[in-house]
Design a protein around this motif. Structure first.
Motif, PDB file in Angstrom:
ATOM      1  N   GLY A   1       0.810  -1.210   0.000  1.00  0.00           N
ATOM      2  CA  GLY A   1       0.000   0.000   0.000  1.00  0.00           C
ATOM      3  C   GLY A   1       0.845   1.262   0.000  1.00  0.00           C
ATOM      4  O   GLY A   1       0.389   2.324  -0.406  1.00  0.00           O
ATOM      5  N   GLY A   2       2.087   1.129   0.455  1.00  0.00           N
ATOM      6  CA  GLY A   2       2.985   2.270   0.521  1.00  0.00           C
ATOM      7  C   GLY A   2       3.653   2.566  -0.809  1.00  0.00           C
ATOM      8  O   GLY A   2       3.301   2.002  -1.853  1.00  0.00           O
ATOM      9  N   THR A   3       4.636   3.449  -0.757  1.00  0.00           N
ATOM     10  CA  THR A   3       5.290   3.935  -1.975  1.00  0.00           C
ATOM     11  C   THR A   3       6.796   3.725  -1.881  1.00  0.00           C
ATOM     12  O   THR A   3       7.407   4.072  -0.873  1.00  0.00           O
ATOM     13  N   ILE A   4       7.378   3.145  -2.922  1.00  0.00           N
ATOM     14  CA  ILE A   4       8.833   3.009  -3.039  1.00  0.00           C
ATOM     15  C   ILE A   4       9.204   3.615  -4.384  1.00  0.00           C
ATOM     16  O   ILE A   4       9.287   2.918  -5.406  1.00  0.00           O
ATOM     17  N   PRO A   5       9.392   4.937  -4.435  1.00  0.00           N
ATOM     18  CA  PRO A   5       9.556   5.638  -5.715  1.00  0.00           C
ATOM     19  C   PRO A   5      10.682   5.113  -6.593  1.00  0.00           C
ATOM     20  O   PRO A   5      10.584   5.152  -7.814  1.00  0.00           O
ATOM     21  N   ILE A   6      11.756   4.591  -5.966  1.00  0.00           N
ATOM     22  CA  ILE A   6      12.895   4.176  -6.764  1.00  0.00           C
ATOM     23  C   ILE A   6      12.547   3.025  -7.693  1.00  0.00           C
ATOM     24  O   ILE A   6      13.171   2.859  -8.757  1.00  0.00           O
ATOM     25  N   ALA A   7      11.543   2.227  -7.338  1.00  0.00           N
ATOM     26  CA  ALA A   7      11.156   1.110  -8.204  1.00  0.00           C
ATOM     27  C   ALA A   7      10.691   1.621  -9.563  1.00  0.00           C
ATOM     28  O   ALA A   7      11.091   1.110 -10.611  1.00  0.00           O
ATOM     29  N   ARG A   8       9.846   2.642  -9.547  1.00  0.00           N
ATOM     30  CA  ARG A   8       9.369   3.206 -10.805  1.00  0.00           C
ATOM     31  C   ARG A   8      10.503   3.934 -11.539  1.00  0.00           C
ATOM     32  O   ARG A   8      10.582   3.909 -12.767  1.00  0.00           O
ATOM     33  N   THR A   9      11.397   4.573 -10.781  1.00  0.00           N
ATOM     34  CA  THR A   9      12.548   5.231 -11.398  1.00  0.00           C
ATOM     35  C   THR A   9      13.402   4.222 -12.151  1.00  0.00           C
ATOM     36  O   THR A   9      13.771   4.434 -13.311  1.00  0.00           O
ATOM     37  N   PHE A  10      13.726   3.119 -11.489  1.00  0.00           N
ATOM     38  CA  PHE A  10      14.499   2.072 -12.145  1.00  0.00           C
ATOM     39  C   PHE A  10      13.787   1.563 -13.394  1.00  0.00           C
ATOM     40  O   PHE A  10      14.394   1.371 -14.448  1.00  0.00           O
ATOM     41  N   GLN A  11      12.487   1.344 -13.269  1.00  0.00           N
ATOM     42  CA  GLN A  11      11.711   0.808 -14.382  1.00  0.00           C
ATOM     43  C   GLN A  11      11.713   1.760 -15.573  1.00  0.00           C
ATOM     44  O   GLN A  11      11.962   1.353 -16.721  1.00  0.00           O
ATOM     45  N   ASP A  12      11.466   3.029 -15.315  1.00  0.00           N
ATOM     46  CA  ASP A  12      11.349   4.004 -16.399  1.00  0.00           C
ATOM     47  C   ASP A  12      12.696   4.333 -17.039  1.00  0.00           C
ATOM     48  O   ASP A  12      12.779   4.518 -18.257  1.00  0.00           O
ATOM     49  N   ILE A  13      13.754   4.426 -16.224  1.00  0.00           N
ATOM     50  CA  ILE A  13      15.045   4.882 -16.746  1.00  0.00           C
ATOM     51  C   ILE A  13      15.876   3.739 -17.318  1.00  0.00           C
ATOM     52  O   ILE A  13      16.472   3.871 -18.387  1.00  0.00           O
ATOM     53  N   THR A  14      15.913   2.608 -16.617  1.00  0.00           N
ATOM     54  CA  THR A  14      16.780   1.512 -17.076  1.00  0.00           C
ATOM     55  C   THR A  14      16.066   0.497 -17.946  1.00  0.00           C
ATOM     56  O   THR A  14      16.700  -0.200 -18.740  1.00  0.00           O
ATOM     57  N   GLY A  15      14.758   0.365 -17.773  1.00  0.00           N
ATOM     58  CA  GLY A  15      14.016  -0.629 -18.537  1.00  0.00           C
ATOM     59  C   GLY A  15      14.286  -2.060 -18.102  1.00  0.00           C
ATOM     60  O   GLY A  15      13.908  -3.013 -18.803  1.00  0.00           O
ATOM     61  N   LYS A  16      14.919  -2.260 -16.958  1.00  0.00           N
ATOM     62  CA  LYS A  16      15.259  -3.600 -16.489  1.00  0.00           C
ATOM     63  C   LYS A  16      14.085  -4.251 -15.762  1.00  0.00           C
ATOM     64  O   LYS A  16      13.202  -3.581 -15.235  1.00  0.00           O
ATOM     65  N   GLY A  17      14.102  -5.581 -15.714  1.00  0.00           N
ATOM     66  CA  GLY A  17      13.113  -6.305 -14.927  1.00  0.00           C
ATOM     67  C   GLY A  17      13.369  -6.098 -13.448  1.00  0.00           C
ATOM     68  O   GLY A  17      14.521  -6.082 -12.996  1.00  0.00           O
ATOM     69  N   ILE A  18      12.299  -5.933 -12.663  1.00  0.00           N
ATOM     70  CA  ILE A  18      12.413  -5.620 -11.236  1.00  0.00           C
ATOM     71  C   ILE A  18      11.565  -6.586 -10.419  1.00  0.00           C
ATOM     72  O   ILE A  18      10.450  -6.930 -10.802  1.00  0.00           O
ATOM     73  N   ILE A  19      12.095  -6.996  -9.289  1.00  0.00           N
ATOM     74  CA  ILE A  19      11.334  -7.789  -8.330  1.00  0.00           C
ATOM     75  C   ILE A  19      11.612  -7.251  -6.936  1.00  0.00           C
ATOM     76  O   ILE A  19      12.707  -6.754  -6.654  1.00  0.00           O
TER      77      ILE A  19
END
Length: 495
Positions: A431-449
């Motif tokens: 329910g909370g927010t971890i902004p860096i996850a979206r940053t990584f996704q948008d900038i690097t395009g790498k798969g995230i878990i």
């Protein structure tokens, strides 16, 4: 001819031999007291990123992280990310970001592990039962600020690499670390670093792993989504100075009355958001997710006991989880400028500022939410026909993050959980927010878990934060197992 293997057909092949895993797990068990002492040393550092007076502690914390990784033989850098400007105009040096690399075999997958070692503020007088910066073992629970969020998970990843190093076993993947010291106050400077190093540090990274989250119950979990956050200030300004309510009360329209009036139009007592357009943008709940949540281990009674209430907004597990993960919420956090000290004070504040946030979910855009909220509050305020002035500002606009649970990263996660805990994990959102996850996704395009090891009752950001010894030690084994599972994902490569 270039032949590309599409992510949709990536395969998982059998995992490491049981004997090898057993040897690594035995090493972890035999060193758990050392791990606890290291966590004790880290917790003792008051790395509160919100307190300018603690900045030297943060610098020390980053140096200690870097030295720990150097001892293991990593290629370590302390990256300067500049300065931050404080509200009073003072410039303060930001803590350097630690990057490290173990291995550079082009035939192996490369994972990048993100974590942070700054913490929320903590004082004994806040209601802590033990000194917050003195790790205290109570019935197998290791209490201390930052123990669960996020020092123990960062250490568990380091211990995982260390186990291979100590046993002279080759790491099954190349491992990179990126550890910061400003996550609790918005990760100042980190976005710019990620952009700057997209084609260098991140160029050979295949997957990014985040462990800055927790389980939902006593069952291990894999996290595949987080909500975003739009944080607002609503300021109402009236007379040029504070006034005596006995002398001036009843002669003017008071800023506090206006502010309370407009706040009351944001949300109903049943949780319905009244701002036009907000709910219309929410991504629909799929039948697949609805069914998946039926099997998630979650105890409503324990949840109520944990937070100290006897009634919740919803009466069944699935409705509660859906509204905590998949729907936006409005929360009012406080009012600045009002009298809040003990005792009485008969004052009419000249200016008051409300602080509230809207947690975002997929399909919601912070820029659109900003306009919706600003337009709505000004329209509501206009109807009051008040001579006071309203100013609405959005100070945070963090986007939500969502991953594909069918990605091989999640299959690898399930296999690792089964190996260590002998059960299937829950697939959950936060329910909370971890902004860096979206940053990584948008900038690097790498798969995230996201692979959490924190317990559901750890009390992150709260008094008496803890991580259990069990989660810390078994979490280290989970990370060891996961490195071996993710090594088996076929790389997308040209032939």
């Amino acid at each position: 001819m270039n032949l590309w293997v599409l992510p949709s057909i990536l395969l998982i092949i059998p995992t490491i031999h049981t004997f090898q895993y057993s040897k690594l797990a035995q090493y972890v068990d035999s060193h758990q007291e050392q791990y606890v002492e290291t966590l004790r040393d880290w917790v003792a550092i008051e790395s509160d990123s919100s307190n300018a007076l603690k900045r030297s502690d943060l610098h020390q914390m980053m140096e200690i992280v870097a030295q720990k990784l150097r001892i293991l033989g990593g290629s370590v850098q302390l990256v300067d990310i500049g300065q931050q400007e404080l509200p009073d105009g003072q410039m303060l040096v930001l803590p350097k970001v630690v990057t490290a690399q173990f291995g550079n075999d082009p035939n192996k997958n490369t994972v990048c592990i993100y974590g942070h070692v700054d913490v929320q503020p903590a004082k004994l007088e806040d209601g802590w039962k033990t000194p917050p910066y003195n790790l205290t073992d109570i019935d197998g629970n290791l209490h201390g600020r930052g123990a669960s969020d996020n020092k123990a998970p960062v250490l568990a990843w380091i211990h995982a690499v260390e186990a291979y190093h100590a046993l002279r076993m080759e790491l099954p993947v190349n491992v990179k670390f990126i550890i910061e010291g400003m996550e609790e106050t918005g990760s100042n400077g980190l976005d710019s670093l990620v952009v700057a190093q997209r084609d260098t540090f991140f160029s050979d990274v295949d997957y990014i792993i985040i462990s800055d989250c927790g389980w939902l119950s006593r069952r291990p979990a894999l996290t595949y989504g987080t909500r975003g956050n739009c944080y607002f200030f609503a300021e109402v300004e009236g007379p040029k100075q504070d006034l005596h309510s006995g002398v001036y009360g009843g002669t003017l329209m008071e800023p506090m009355t206006d502010l309370i009036g407009i706040l009351d139009t944001l949300i109903t007592s049943s949780g319905k958001i009244l701002i036009p357009g907000i709910m219309e943008a929410v991504a629909p709940l799929s039948d697949e997710e609805w069914k998946m949540y039926q099997d998630i281990q979650f105890d409503m009674d324990n949840y109520k006991t944990k937070i100290g209430v006897n009634h919740l907004m919803y009466n069944n597990k699935v409705d509660l989880l859906v509204h905590n993960w998949l729907y936006p919420t409005v929360s009012i956090h406080g009012i600045e400028g009002a009298f809040s000290d003990p005792g009485t004070k008969t004052v009419i504040p000249a200016k008051v500022t409300a602080k509230f946030s809207i947690r975002q979910v997929p399909n919601m855009d912070p820029a659109v939410v900003k306009k919706q909220v600003t337009d709505y509050l000004h329209a509501v305020f206009a109807k009051r026909k008040s001579p006071n002035k309203l100013k609405v500002t959005m100070v945070i606009g963090a986007k939500p993050w969502l991953a594909d649970t069918k990605h091989p990263l999640y299959e690898a996660g399930k296999a690792a959980v089964r190996r260590v805990f002998d059960m299937d994990p829950d697939l959950i959102r936060e329910g909370g927010t971890i902004p860096i996850a979206r940053t990584f996704q948008d900038i690097t395009g790498k798969g995230i878990i996201m692979i959490p090891i924190g317990g559901f009752d750890d009390g992150m950001h709260s008094q008496n934060e803890k991580i259990s010894r069990y989660n810390y030690i078994e979490g280290t084994k989970l990370f060891i197992a996961y490195l071996n599972e993710v090594a088996q994902i076929n790389k997308t490569r040209s032939i």
